[in-house]
Design an enzyme around this catalytic site. Structure first.
Site, PDB file in Angstrom:
ATOM      1  N   ARG A   7     -15.091  -7.883  15.247  1.00  0.00           N
ATOM      2  CA  ARG A   7     -15.279  -8.276  16.644  1.00  0.00           C
ATOM      3  C   ARG A   7     -15.501  -7.024  17.478  1.00  0.00           C
ATOM      4  O   ARG A   7     -15.407  -5.910  16.982  1.00  0.00           O
ATOM      5  CB  ARG A   7     -14.030  -8.997  17.155  1.00  0.00           C
ATOM      6  CG  ARG A   7     -12.797  -8.141  16.967  1.00  0.00           C
ATOM      7  CD  ARG A   7     -11.563  -8.756  17.577  1.00  0.00           C
ATOM      8  NE  ARG A   7     -10.366  -8.121  17.080  1.00  0.00           N
ATOM      9  CZ  ARG A   7      -9.848  -7.005  17.543  1.00  0.00           C
ATOM     10  NH1 ARG A   7     -10.430  -6.358  18.523  1.00  0.00           N
ATOM     11  NH2 ARG A   7      -8.748  -6.499  17.034  1.00  0.00           N
TER      12      ARG A   7
ATOM     13  N   GLU B 174       0.862  -1.179   0.000  1.00  0.00           N
ATOM     14  CA  GLU B 174       0.000   0.000   0.000  1.00  0.00           C
ATOM     15  C   GLU B 174       0.891   1.220   0.000  1.00  0.00           C
ATOM     16  O   GLU B 174       2.024   1.181   0.465  1.00  0.00           O
ATOM     17  CB  GLU B 174      -0.850   0.049   1.290  1.00  0.00           C
ATOM     18  CG  GLU B 174      -2.119  -0.744   1.225  1.00  0.00           C
ATOM     19  CD  GLU B 174      -2.872  -0.729   2.552  1.00  0.00           C
ATOM     20  OE1 GLU B 174      -2.472   0.029   3.460  1.00  0.00           O
ATOM     21  OE2 GLU B 174      -3.846  -1.469   2.659  1.00  0.00           O
TER      22      GLU B 174
END
Lengths: 173, 478
Positions: B275, B183
């Site tokens: 989560r 990236e």
């Protein structure tokens, strides 16, 4: 009574005189501080230092005492006390020959066996503490005399994990 | 667990050898021993956890925020065993867990992503070509990644091959998957994430942002909400993007969409955490919602009880993570025994705490001790409240970052809201505390030597419970 205390790397000398049951006069470099104290619990003192009240928390941790005042911690030891870790070893005079972890840890990998020759700085053992691995290296050139631990074992600072016999004639000098 | 108790749900804790005396074990209605401290024998052992659930007649499993929380195999196993996994479906975890797949999904929904590759690559020559295309500096990331493992910043082509090799081997060790991708490296970004909740009926609502830019070793240590850079307009756009990401991936239950924000306030999708996050309490503080309760309701098939318009934010919340670590030595872990502790309390203070006096901090796991959260009317009051709470948080026996956190919160840069992921390196490199009470500390040492140790008949740790408030309120009214 005179005290020589070690705070970080500094040694500070104090003269202390008790004043009654709850007072103490502390002098340092000729400056005198009057302190009143009340022991609240084994770990908690209430001090009034020159009129300024402070809640102080203190506990012995190994050879030093950990003191916390207003969120800041201080680690204080007796400058004249022998270092318990090197008791009987005279660490100052002899090159260190053993490998010990910097903190409580678990042995992950042992990279040497008894009889192996090692150079100073060679990796000899990997320990892990709270998911962070640390590689410990040989403190000196020499031969591994003994490996005192097994993989998976819990170890403490001061515990000697690996003994290394120092080469009697250092080659690099 | 407290939420479960409020809802009349019985709880079962599981624990390893090292956690015999852990707080979650002591507080559960029932506890099942899994095995050895090594995670593969306990918390990462799917068979043992499923067996514990069956043995106790459990209906659902809350995976927490570590270990198996983002493991699609575990979620799948729960599904096939007829247990409710309190989280998204295994397919969603799998797709979002692979960061390159997640990037493709998100691009499809029109949300900006950081320029870079959309699939992992093992051939270093191809990778080097991509790096040229993206332009240095580039960031190597693990496809399976998280927690900064397998991440490397490369500023020039000379270091590229070596960095790829070490990132890949680190990723392989951490995630049993060495795939890496590239990236563009953004300099001084902010880390801003949005809490989302989604029900099985397809409703998705975001619960505003959390700013988590203050990090050490790529791990967050201070989080706050609202973000100091947020404007209503930017919040609206980022919130809509977070909801779009959740919808595109078929998300259910609570999750977090993470973004990086550059200095021009452009935002880029980073990843989805499938989560509950460690820092979820600050969102609970400003919204008044209990996210764990929402998780349980959604997992039982109920729709969300509110719409986006119903959710309101009020005031400002900050969380500090208290680890057993030494802030003066690069935040190195400092395990040991908690000899004594005293928690801060007062209006707007919450301490989610996993320790007590006499607790031995295990060397086997992540050294987080507690999460200290404060809430106040606005940011400057919240900062003052946090400083006060930290100053009254006493932990003796292990080193903690409390003195460091106090200085960060007192700093000009933090007050300005000038936070980015390099904040600590920029402002607190080589930090040492100002030990202004050194004389008093030495006096305490001497007094401690002079006074014979107070050994109450009861256990030492209980001594503090007998104090009257007048003795402990030393700074009262100041």
């Amino acid at each position: 009574m005179d005290y020589r205390l070690k705070l970080d790397e500094n040694v500070i000398s104090f003269h202390a005189e008790k004043k009654g049951d709850h007072g103490i006069a502390l002098s340092r470099d000729g400056r005198i501080v009057d302190i009143e104290y009340t022991a609240i619990s084994e770990y908690h003192q209430y001090l009034v230092v020159d009129g300024c009240p402070l809640n102080v928390f203190i506990a012995r941790d190994g050879n030093t005492k950990m003191v916390v005042i207003r969120g800041i911690s201080y680690y204080i030891g007796d400058a004249d006390a022998p270092d318990s870790r090197s008791r009987g070893k005279k660490r100052d005079q002899v090159m260190p020959q053993e490998v010990t972890p910097p903190m409580p840890a678990v042995v992950v990998r042992i990279l040497v066996s008894p009889g192996d020759s090692v150079k100073q700085g060679d990796s000899v053992i990997v320990v892990s503490s709270m998911k962070m691995e640390t590689t410990l290296s040989a403190p000196t050139d020499g031969k591994v005399r003994a490996v005192n631990v097994t993989e998976g074992e819990k170890v403490m600072p001061g515990q000697i994990l690996i003994d290394i016999d120092r080469d009697t004639e250092p080659q690099n000098q | 667990m407290n939420t479960c108790r409020e809802m009349g749900i019985a709880t079962v804790a599981v624990y390893s050898e090292a956690d015999r005396k852990a707080v979650h074990v002591l507080n559960a209605d029932q506890a099942v021993f899994l095995g050895d401290s090594d995670p593969s024998e306990s918390y990462l052992n799917i068979d043992k956890i499923i067996a514990a659930a069956k043995q106790t007649g459990s209906e659902a499993i809350h995976p927490g925020y570590g270990f198996l929380a983002e493991n699609p195999l575990f979620a799948e196993r729960c599904e096939s065993e007829g247990l409710v996994f309190i989280g998204p479906p295994s397919k969603v975890i799998r797709e979002l867990g692979d960061k390159t797949v997640a990037r493709r999904t998100v691009m499809g929904s029109g949300v900006p992503v950081i320029p870079g590759m959309n699939k992992p690559e093992s051939d270093t020559r191809v990778l080097a070509g991509e790096a040229e295309k993206i332009g240095y500096p580039v960031l190597i990331k693990a496809a399976a990644g998280g927690g900064g493992k397998g991440m490397r910043v490369v500023t020039s082509p000379g270091d590229f091959n070596e960095a790829c090799a070490s990132a890949s081997s680190e990723a392989k060790r951490a995630f049993s998957d060495g795939s890496i991708y590239l990236e563009k490296y953004l300099s001084r970004p902010r880390h801003v994430e949005f809490q989302i909740v989604a029900d099985r009926q397809g409703h998705v609502v975001h619960l505003f942002e959390r700013e988590c830019s203050i990090q050490r070793r790529h791990q967050k240590i201070i989080e706050e909400t609202p973000s100091p850079i947020m404007t209503p307009e930017l919040r609206e756009r980022m919130g809509a993007a977070a909801v779009a990401v959740a919808k595109a991936s078929g998300y259910v239950n609570a999750g977090t969409v993470e973004f990086l924000v550059d200095q021009q306030r452009n935002f880029y999708f980073l990843e989805v955490n499938t989560r509950l996050q460690v820092e979820h309490p600050i969102t609970e503080m400003i919204t008044g919602l209990d996210i764990v309760r929402i998780q349980l309701e959604v997992a039982s098939g109920n729709p969300l009880p509110f719409t986006q318009e119903d959710v309101r934010s009020r005031g400002h919340a900050i969380e500090c993570r208290i680890y057993a670590e030494d802030p003066e030595k690069g935040f190195y872990p400092s395990p040991g025994k908690i000899i004594y502790m005293q928690e801060p309390s007062g209006p707007g203070i919450r301490n989610d705490c996993g320790i007590y006096s006499g607790f031995q901090v295990p060397v086997e796991y992540d050294p987080i001790l507690s999460k200290l959260i404060v809430y106040a009317e606005d940011r400057s009051q919240a900062i003052k409240r946090m400083i006060q709470a930290l100053e009254n948080y006493i932990i003796l026996g292990v080193k903690t970052p409390v003195p460091f956190l106090i200085d960060v919160l007192k700093s000009e840069a933090f007050a300005r809201g000038d936070t980015s992921t390099d904040f600590i390196d920029t402002h607190f490199c080589g930090w040492k505390p100002d030990r202004c009470y050194a004389d008093a500390a030495c006096a305490a040492f001497i007094i401690d030597e002079l006074t014979p140790a107070v050994k109450p008949k009861a256990a030492a740790g209980q001594a503090n419970t007998e104090l009257s408030p007048w003795q402990t309120l030393g700074q009262w009214g100041r």
